[in-house]
Design a protein around this motif. Structure first.
Motif, PDB file in Angstrom:
ATOM      1  N   MET A 114      12.541   6.219   5.964  1.00  0.00           N
ATOM      2  CA  MET A 114      11.253   6.849   6.210  1.00  0.00           C
ATOM      3  C   MET A 114      11.416   8.180   6.948  1.00  0.00           C
ATOM      4  N   LEU A 115      12.286   8.198   7.941  1.00  0.00           N
ATOM      5  CA  LEU A 115      12.468   9.419   8.718  1.00  0.00           C
ATOM      6  C   LEU A 115      13.282  10.457   7.961  1.00  0.00           C
ATOM      7  N   ASP A 116      14.269  10.034   7.192  1.00  0.00           N
ATOM      8  CA  ASP A 116      15.060  10.979   6.390  1.00  0.00           C
ATOM      9  C   ASP A 116      14.199  11.678   5.352  1.00  0.00           C
ATOM     10  N   ASN A 117      13.237  10.965   4.784  1.00  0.00           N
ATOM     11  CA  ASN A 117      12.376  11.520   3.740  1.00  0.00           C
ATOM     12  C   ASN A 117      11.092  12.129   4.292  1.00  0.00           C
ATOM     13  N   LYS A 118      10.881  12.007   5.597  1.00  0.00           N
ATOM     14  CA  LYS A 118       9.666  12.519   6.244  1.00  0.00           C
ATOM     15  C   LYS A 118       8.404  11.974   5.580  1.00  0.00           C
ATOM     16  N   GLU A 119       8.464  10.730   5.181  1.00  0.00           N
ATOM     17  CA  GLU A 119       7.332  10.093   4.500  1.00  0.00           C
ATOM     18  C   GLU A 119       6.560   9.212   5.473  1.00  0.00           C
ATOM     19  N   SER A 120       5.251   9.205   5.319  1.00  0.00           N
ATOM     20  CA  SER A 120       4.410   8.297   6.095  1.00  0.00           C
ATOM     21  C   SER A 120       4.301   6.940   5.417  1.00  0.00           C
ATOM     22  N   TYR A 121       4.495   6.947   4.088  1.00  0.00           N
ATOM     23  CA  TYR A 121       4.421   5.730   3.300  1.00  0.00           C
ATOM     24  C   TYR A 121       5.634   5.659   2.388  1.00  0.00           C
ATOM     25  N   LEU A 122       6.153   4.462   2.223  1.00  0.00           N
ATOM     26  CA  LEU A 122       7.174   4.209   1.207  1.00  0.00           C
ATOM     27  C   LEU A 122       6.585   3.172   0.264  1.00  0.00           C
ATOM     28  N   TYR A 123       6.727   3.418  -1.006  1.00  0.00           N
ATOM     29  CA  TYR A 123       6.213   2.458  -1.978  1.00  0.00           C
ATOM     30  C   TYR A 123       7.238   1.372  -2.202  1.00  0.00           C
ATOM     31  N   VAL A 124       6.738   0.168  -2.395  1.00  0.00           N
ATOM     32  CA  VAL A 124       7.575  -1.023  -2.503  1.00  0.00           C
ATOM     33  C   VAL A 124       7.527  -1.520  -3.943  1.00  0.00           C
ATOM     34  N   VAL A 125       8.716  -1.759  -4.494  1.00  0.00           N
ATOM     35  CA  VAL A 125       8.825  -2.257  -5.864  1.00  0.00           C
ATOM     36  C   VAL A 125       9.622  -3.560  -5.865  1.00  0.00           C
ATOM     37  N   ASN A 126       9.487  -4.304  -6.964  1.00  0.00           N
ATOM     38  CA  ASN A 126      10.307  -5.506  -7.124  1.00  0.00           C
ATOM     39  C   ASN A 126      11.576  -5.137  -7.896  1.00  0.00           C
ATOM     40  N   ASP A 127      12.347  -6.127  -8.277  1.00  0.00           N
ATOM     41  CA  ASP A 127      13.610  -5.867  -8.976  1.00  0.00           C
ATOM     42  C   ASP A 127      13.418  -5.239 -10.351  1.00  0.00           C
ATOM     43  N   ASP A 128      12.208  -5.366 -10.923  1.00  0.00           N
ATOM     44  CA  ASP A 128      11.903  -4.752 -12.219  1.00  0.00           C
ATOM     45  C   ASP A 128      11.257  -3.377 -12.068  1.00  0.00           C
ATOM     46  N   ASN A 129      11.277  -2.838 -10.841  1.00  0.00           N
ATOM     47  CA  ASN A 129      10.695  -1.531 -10.516  1.00  0.00           C
ATOM     48  C   ASN A 129       9.175  -1.503 -10.673  1.00  0.00           C
ATOM     49  N   LYS A 130       8.544  -2.663 -10.587  1.00  0.00           N
ATOM     50  CA  LYS A 130       7.085  -2.730 -10.653  1.00  0.00           C
ATOM     51  C   LYS A 130       6.525  -2.596  -9.247  1.00  0.00           C
ATOM     52  N   LEU A 131       5.479  -1.808  -9.130  1.00  0.00           N
ATOM     53  CA  LEU A 131       4.870  -1.522  -7.841  1.00  0.00           C
ATOM     54  C   LEU A 131       4.276  -2.797  -7.244  1.00  0.00           C
ATOM     55  N   ARG A 132       4.640  -3.068  -6.002  1.00  0.00           N
ATOM     56  CA  ARG A 132       4.159  -4.274  -5.317  1.00  0.00           C
ATOM     57  C   ARG A 132       3.270  -3.945  -4.121  1.00  0.00           C
ATOM     58  N   GLY A 133       3.417  -2.723  -3.567  1.00  0.00           N
ATOM     59  CA  GLY A 133       2.641  -2.341  -2.391  1.00  0.00           C
ATOM     60  C   GLY A 133       3.256  -1.133  -1.731  1.00  0.00           C
ATOM     61  N   TYR A 134       2.972  -1.003  -0.439  1.00  0.00           N
ATOM     62  CA  TYR A 134       3.566   0.099   0.323  1.00  0.00           C
ATOM     63  C   TYR A 134       3.804  -0.350   1.746  1.00  0.00           C
ATOM     64  N   ILE A 135       4.654   0.401   2.427  1.00  0.00           N
ATOM     65  CA  ILE A 135       4.906   0.157   3.836  1.00  0.00           C
ATOM     66  C   ILE A 135       4.730   1.484   4.555  1.00  0.00           C
ATOM     67  N   SER A 136       4.044   1.441   5.680  1.00  0.00           N
ATOM     68  CA  SER A 136       3.711   2.666   6.407  1.00  0.00           C
ATOM     69  C   SER A 136       4.491   2.747   7.713  1.00  0.00           C
ATOM     70  N   ARG A 137       4.385   3.891   8.360  1.00  0.00           N
ATOM     71  CA  ARG A 137       5.000   4.036   9.684  1.00  0.00           C
ATOM     72  C   ARG A 137       4.365   3.065  10.675  1.00  0.00           C
ATOM     73  N   ALA A 138       3.082   2.782  10.505  1.00  0.00           N
ATOM     74  CA  ALA A 138       2.417   1.814  11.378  1.00  0.00           C
ATOM     75  C   ALA A 138       3.028   0.424  11.195  1.00  0.00           C
ATOM     76  N   ASP A 139       3.364   0.066   9.955  1.00  0.00           N
ATOM     77  CA  ASP A 139       4.021  -1.222   9.700  1.00  0.00           C
ATOM     78  C   ASP A 139       5.396  -1.263  10.350  1.00  0.00           C
ATOM     79  N   LEU A 140       6.098  -0.151  10.283  1.00  0.00           N
ATOM     80  CA  LEU A 140       7.412  -0.050  10.922  1.00  0.00           C
ATOM     81  C   LEU A 140       7.280  -0.215  12.436  1.00  0.00           C
ATOM     82  N   LEU A 141       6.292   0.425  13.032  1.00  0.00           N
ATOM     83  CA  LEU A 141       6.073   0.285  14.475  1.00  0.00           C
ATOM     84  C   LEU A 141       5.754  -1.161  14.847  1.00  0.00           C
ATOM     85  N   TYR A 142       4.950  -1.824  14.028  1.00  0.00           N
ATOM     86  CA  TYR A 142       4.612  -3.220  14.297  1.00  0.00           C
ATOM     87  C   TYR A 142       5.866  -4.091  14.245  1.00  0.00           C
ATOM     88  N   TYR A 143       6.715  -3.843  13.266  1.00  0.00           N
ATOM     89  CA  TYR A 143       7.983  -4.564  13.171  1.00  0.00           C
ATOM     90  C   TYR A 143       8.806  -4.361  14.448  1.00  0.00           C
TER      91      TYR A 143
END
Length: 152
Positions: A114-143
């Motif tokens: 996230m920090l290397d790409n300067k992205e606020s959101y990263l999109y999440v895919v499954n093994d077939d590259n199908k979109l499953r959701g996203y993860i945000s910096r807020a989610d990272l902070l919660y973790y």
């Protein structure tokens, strides 16, 4: 060790590469997001469309981003420029070099990505590259908050 699946958001909007720029702007405005994932008809992740990329294409380059003494001219010119491209397709303006993460990736690796790409959101895919959701910096902070609490 926690995975992205535990912290990601599963509810989201996406657009297709054949959607119009006007449709994308309306979706962005309605859901208050300045970036959207682009998927194909099978929900495979293809890239992202950023409001920033659209603005760069409609604001006259010689003036930069909305200098105050040229604001009125720039807004009118940007509106005219937008009218010229609003029917064009997302595929002309989308970024295809967007990093996506897998839902089974470890959360420990997400901060670097996230920090290397300067992205606020990263999109999440499954093994077939199908979109499953996203993860945000807020989610990272919660973790990270949970990790700190577990260590106490």
């Amino acid at each position: 060790m926690s995975t992205v699946r535990k912290y990601m958001m599963r509810t989201m909007n996406s657009v297709c590469e054949e959607d119009s720029i006007e449709d994308v702007i309306r979706v962005m405005n309605k859901i208050e997001m300045s970036v959207l994932p682009v998927v194909d008809d099978e929900n495979k992740f293809l890239g992202t469309i950023y409001s920033r990329n659209l603005l760069k294409n409609i604001i006259p380059e010689q003036y930069g981003f909305l200098e105050s003494h040229r604001l009125l001219y720039q807004v009118n010119q940007a509106a005219e420029n937008l009218a010229e491209i609003k029917d064009r397709k997302v595929k002309e303006y989308m970024s295809t070099n967007t990093t996506a993460v897998k839902e089974n990736d470890k959360m420990d690796n997400i901060a670097d990505i996230m920090l290397d790409n300067k992205e606020s959101y990263l999109y999440v895919v499954n093994d077939d590259n199908k979109l499953r959701g996203y993860i945000s910096r807020a989610d990272l902070l919660y973790y990270l908050l949970e990790v700190g609490e577990d260590q106490q």
